[in-house]
Write a protein that holds these residues in place. Structure first.
Motif, PDB file in Angstrom:
ATOM      1  N   ARG A  48       0.836  -1.199   0.000  1.00 28.86           N
ATOM      2  CA  ARG A  48       0.000   0.000   0.000  1.00 28.86           C
ATOM      3  C   ARG A  48       0.870   1.249   0.000  1.00 28.86           C
ATOM      4  O   ARG A  48       1.977   1.246   0.541  1.00 28.86           O
ATOM      5  N   LEU A  49       0.348   2.307  -0.613  1.00 28.34           N
ATOM      6  CA  LEU A  49       1.094   3.564  -0.660  1.00 28.34           C
ATOM      7  C   LEU A  49       0.914   4.323   0.649  1.00 28.34           C
ATOM      8  O   LEU A  49      -0.211   4.528   1.122  1.00 28.34           O
ATOM      9  N   ASP A  50       2.013   4.736   1.219  1.00 28.13           N
ATOM     10  CA  ASP A  50       2.022   5.492   2.484  1.00 28.13           C
ATOM     11  C   ASP A  50       1.822   6.975   2.169  1.00 28.13           C
ATOM     12  O   ASP A  50       2.784   7.721   1.992  1.00 28.13           O
ATOM     13  N   VAL A  51       0.562   7.402   2.095  1.00 28.11           N
ATOM     14  CA  VAL A  51       0.259   8.783   1.709  1.00 28.11           C
ATOM     15  C   VAL A  51       0.814   9.801   2.704  1.00 28.11           C
ATOM     16  O   VAL A  51       1.426  10.805   2.296  1.00 28.11           O
ATOM     17  N   PRO A  52       0.624   9.620   4.031  1.00 28.19           N
ATOM     18  CA  PRO A  52       1.242  10.594   4.958  1.00 28.19           C
ATOM     19  C   PRO A  52       2.760  10.674   4.784  1.00 28.19           C
ATOM     20  O   PRO A  52       3.341  11.755   4.900  1.00 28.19           O
ATOM     21  N   ALA A  95       7.912  14.892   0.910  1.00 29.39           N
ATOM     22  CA  ALA A  95       7.898  15.909  -0.147  1.00 29.39           C
ATOM     23  C   ALA A  95       7.926  17.314   0.448  1.00 29.39           C
ATOM     24  O   ALA A  95       8.668  18.190  -0.017  1.00 29.39           O
ATOM     25  N   ALA A  96       7.133  17.544   1.497  1.00 28.37           N
ATOM     26  CA  ALA A  96       7.096  18.862   2.121  1.00 28.37           C
ATOM     27  C   ALA A  96       8.423  19.211   2.772  1.00 28.37           C
ATOM     28  O   ALA A  96       8.913  20.345   2.650  1.00 28.37           O
ATOM     29  N   GLY A 132      11.991  22.381   7.527  1.00 24.02           N
ATOM     30  CA  GLY A 132      12.140  21.256   6.605  1.00 24.02           C
ATOM     31  C   GLY A 132      12.783  20.060   7.291  1.00 24.02           C
ATOM     32  O   GLY A 132      12.354  18.912   7.108  1.00 24.02           O
ATOM     33  N   GLY A 133      13.824  20.319   8.107  1.00 24.52           N
ATOM     34  CA  GLY A 133      14.468  19.241   8.847  1.00 24.52           C
ATOM     35  C   GLY A 133      13.515  18.570   9.825  1.00 24.52           C
ATOM     36  O   GLY A 133      13.526  17.343   9.993  1.00 24.52           O
ATOM     37  N   ALA A 134      12.658  19.364  10.460  1.00 21.28           N
ATOM     38  CA  ALA A 134      11.676  18.808  11.401  1.00 21.28           C
ATOM     39  C   ALA A 134      10.675  17.915  10.664  1.00 21.28           C
ATOM     40  O   ALA A 134      10.276  16.855  11.181  1.00 21.28           O
ATOM     41  N   LEU A 135      10.271  18.328   9.456  1.00 23.51           N
ATOM     42  CA  LEU A 135       9.343  17.506   8.681  1.00 23.51           C
ATOM     43  C   LEU A 135       9.989  16.189   8.261  1.00 23.51           C
ATOM     44  O   LEU A 135       9.342  15.123   8.280  1.00 23.51           O
ATOM     45  N   ILE A 136      11.262  16.227   7.898  1.00 24.10           N
ATOM     46  CA  ILE A 136      11.971  14.996   7.532  1.00 24.10           C
ATOM     47  C   ILE A 136      12.105  14.095   8.758  1.00 24.10           C
ATOM     48  O   ILE A 136      11.969  12.863   8.664  1.00 24.10           O
ATOM     49  N   TYR A 137      12.379  14.692   9.912  1.00 24.30           N
ATOM     50  CA  TYR A 137      12.454  13.900  11.151  1.00 24.30           C
ATOM     51  C   TYR A 137      11.096  13.252  11.446  1.00 24.30           C
ATOM     52  O   TYR A 137      11.023  12.067  11.800  1.00 24.30           O
ATOM     53  N   ALA A 138      10.025  14.021  11.272  1.00 24.84           N
ATOM     54  CA  ALA A 138       8.680  13.473  11.482  1.00 24.84           C
ATOM     55  C   ALA A 138       8.409  12.332  10.501  1.00 24.84           C
ATOM     56  O   ALA A 138       7.763  11.329  10.847  1.00 24.84           O
ATOM     57  N   PHE A 139       8.906  12.477   9.276  1.00 21.48           N
ATOM     58  CA  PHE A 139       8.769  11.416   8.275  1.00 21.48           C
ATOM     59  C   PHE A 139       9.463  10.134   8.753  1.00 21.48           C
ATOM     60  O   PHE A 139       8.900   9.033   8.649  1.00 21.48           O
ATOM     61  N   CYS A 140      10.674  10.271   9.285  1.00 19.34           N
ATOM     62  CA  CYS A 140      11.417   9.099   9.760  1.00 19.34           C
ATOM     63  C   CYS A 140      10.686   8.421  10.924  1.00 19.34           C
ATOM     64  O   CYS A 140      10.587   7.186  10.970  1.00 19.34           O
ATOM     65  N   VAL A 141      10.170   9.226  11.865  1.00 16.89           N
ATOM     66  CA  VAL A 141       9.417   8.671  12.999  1.00 16.89           C
ATOM     67  C   VAL A 141       8.175   7.932  12.483  1.00 16.89           C
ATOM     68  O   VAL A 141       7.854   6.814  12.926  1.00 16.89           O
ATOM     69  N   HIS A 142       7.484   8.558  11.541  1.00 18.06           N
ATOM     70  CA  HIS A 142       6.276   7.955  10.957  1.00 18.06           C
ATOM     71  C   HIS A 142       6.600   6.630  10.279  1.00 18.06           C
ATOM     72  O   HIS A 142       5.859   5.635  10.442  1.00 18.06           O
TER      73      HIS A 142
END
Length: 536
Positions: free
Chosen positions: A191-195, A201-202, A242-252
């Motif tokens: 399945r595609l991980d939309v979040p 991307a953000a 941007g770094g915080a969003l990438i960190y949130a991506f890794c946690v997710h």
């Protein structure tokens, strides 16, 4: 011979993916004129193209896993052709950005991860190293043909024909898709991980946008930003966001994996030190390559006054030697390991950029400039001949699509950062040098120097010095002698800015050597019997 048919199709697609970027770089001045805009606007369009690819490359790789890499490769080419057609008829910069940067970028994000996995699945052993060397060489060929073809078409016809020709080339590739072996359907469709798509991307978009605008906004002290944060320029705050969003991506992503759900990319791949080293080196290579390919055409066209075709001719040495070195990858592996070849390539790049700094001046020193360009291409080609195969060979067969997504994410993120960062350094150094030179020039009155400093602080453009002279001639309050001094200072500041930008590339290249320790230190096996695969 039949075993190389897939490579013909896949290599042509790789050639296509790099062709128009090199065309755009030599056509900057014409694009500025055609759309009645500034260099920074075209810089933003070029950056957006590679940024869209970087932001959605992981998504493209996952979609390939979901629906089949060959099928997604075909769909991506169709999307790319739509973008090329729209770019060919673009009436405004906005439509240019939509067609080239967004639609073509999304098409490439589908094509490239599938391409990397299809090459890896079609060849084994030394044949795979040969195949990736050819792919790297055809990327070099795109860089070789792009400036020359694009320069000629831009100068004597119109750059729009290049994009119309790309549509024809896509049709040809689609016609030959029967040469590319199919793949077994996946046992389970992920399945595609939309979040995850949104967060990654953000995060990448915000960071690259901040770097792109740093020349206008300023890094700490506000220059000309749309807003300030606690009295400071918003640049570093945007990078942090941007770094915080990438960190949130890794946690997710880790949480999804812990729950047994499909992540956009498995973060466990980053435990693979060889893969990690290959990705970092790819990022640095493309940061330097695209940074230089943005700065050098500006030097040739804006400072030296060459047209697009003449610019393409001056870039021919880098293109030829990059093509030759890329195609020699398999031969080089007979004498040295991928790590040794990559390190040698980086050292050659350091020498080339230092030589280029010495060659850049008010007068174009043709022989010295050509030598620096040739050396630059040799270094880039040595890296291109090894890194794609290093990345794909470091992972298991079922991880190749993810690895391909990471590979092209690293490349295109490097391209985005290179265009944005090196361009920002160029503009920042230009502004600083102009202000300093005018303040130290006794021919310029304090009042004129102060007015100039205020204008520079509000933003300075990289334009021909003759344009500055024309603008000053229309200002009767500036005496002719002072106007002449201002133009001279601006012309000298352009050289200072260019050299600062190239010096930054030298530093990035030297720093890349620190990340090569985990590249493969052994030569690959000498077995040349590789056969097309059936599982990819």
């Amino acid at each position: 011979m039949n075993r190389w048919k897939p490579l013909v199709v896949l290599g042509t697609a790789q050639f296509l993916m790099v062709l128009d970027a090199s065309v755009m770089n030599v056509s900057i001045s014409q694009l500025v004129e055609d759309f009645d805009t500034e260099v920074t606007a075209i810089q933003a369009v070029i950056t957006l193209y590679t940024l869209v690819m970087a932001a959605f490359m992981l998504t493209g790789g996952r979609i390939g896993d979901m629906f089949g890499r060959r099928r997604v490769f075909v769909v991506g080419l169709m999307v790319y052709a739509v973008g090329s057609g729209l770019t060919a008829v673009a009436p405004t910069v906005g439509v240019l950005a939509l067609g080239w940067s967004v639609i073509e970028g999304l098409g490439a994000a589908l094509v490239l991860p599938a391409l990397a996995a299809l090459v890896a699945g079609s060849y084994h052993g030394r044949d795979r190293a040969v195949a990736y060397g050819v792919i790297g060489g055809l990327a070099g060929a795109g860089i070789a043909v792009g400036p020359l073809l694009g320069g000629w078409v831009t100068t004597y016809l119109t750059w729009r024909l290049v994009f119309a020709g790309e549509v024809v080339l896509v049709v040809l590739i689609l016609f030959l898709m029967g040469w590319v072996p199919g793949q077994a359907p996946p046992d389970r469709r992920p399945r595609l991980d939309v979040p995850g798509v949104v967060l990654s991307a953000a995060g990448l978009a915000v960071m690259v946008l901040a770097v792109l605008q740093s020349g206008t906004w300023g890094w700490v002290k506000p220059r000309n930003p749309p807003f300030t944060v606690l009295g400071f320029a918003p640049t570093l705050f945007a990078v942090a966001l941007g770094g915080a969003l990438i960190y949130a991506f890794c946690v997710h992503e880790r949480r999804r994996e812990d729950k047994g759900l499909d992540p956009l990319v498995s973060l466990a791949l980053f435990d693979n030190r060889t893969l990690r080293a290959g990705l970092v080196t790819l990022f640095n290579q493309n940061t330097v390559l695209l940074g230089l390919f943005f700065v050098i055409p500006l030097y040739l066209q804006v400072v030296q006054g060459l047209d697009a075709f003449e610019t393409g001719l001056r870039l021919l040495p880098v293109s030829v030697t990059m093509l030759a070195a890329s195609m020699s990858g398999s031969l080089l592996l007979r004498f040295a390991s991928p790590r040794t070849i990559a390190r040698t390539g980086l050292l050659v790049l350091v020498a080339a950029t230092l030589w280029l700094i010495a060659a850049i001046g008010p007068e174009l020193r043709g022989g010295s400039f050509a030598g620096a360009m040739a050396l630059l291409g040799a270094g880039m080609g040595m890296l291109a001949s090894q890194l794609g195969n290093t990345v794909q060979s470091s992972v298991r067969q079922e991880e190749r699509s993810e690895a391909g997504g990471l590979q092209y994410t690293a490349q295109n993120l490097g391209s985005s950062v290179g265009t944005a960062l090196i361009g920002a350094i160029l503009i920042g150094a230009l502004a600083s040098s102009v202000t300093t030179r005018i303040e130290d020039d006794p021919r310029v009155s304090a009042a004129v120097a102060e007015q100039t400093a205020v204008r520079v602080e509000a933003g300075v453009s990289f334009v021909p010095a003759d344009d500055v002279a024309t603008a000053l001639a229309a200002r009767p309050e500036v005496p002719p002698q002072e106007a002449s001094a201002l133009v001279e200072s601006y012309r000298d500041a352009q050289i200072d800015g260019l050299k600062a930008a190239v010096l930054a590339c030298t530093g990035i290249t030297a720093g890349a050597l620190l990340f090569t320790r985990r590249l493969p230190s052994a030569r690959p096996p000498t077995d040349t019997r590789g056969a097309p695969g059936t599982g990819e």
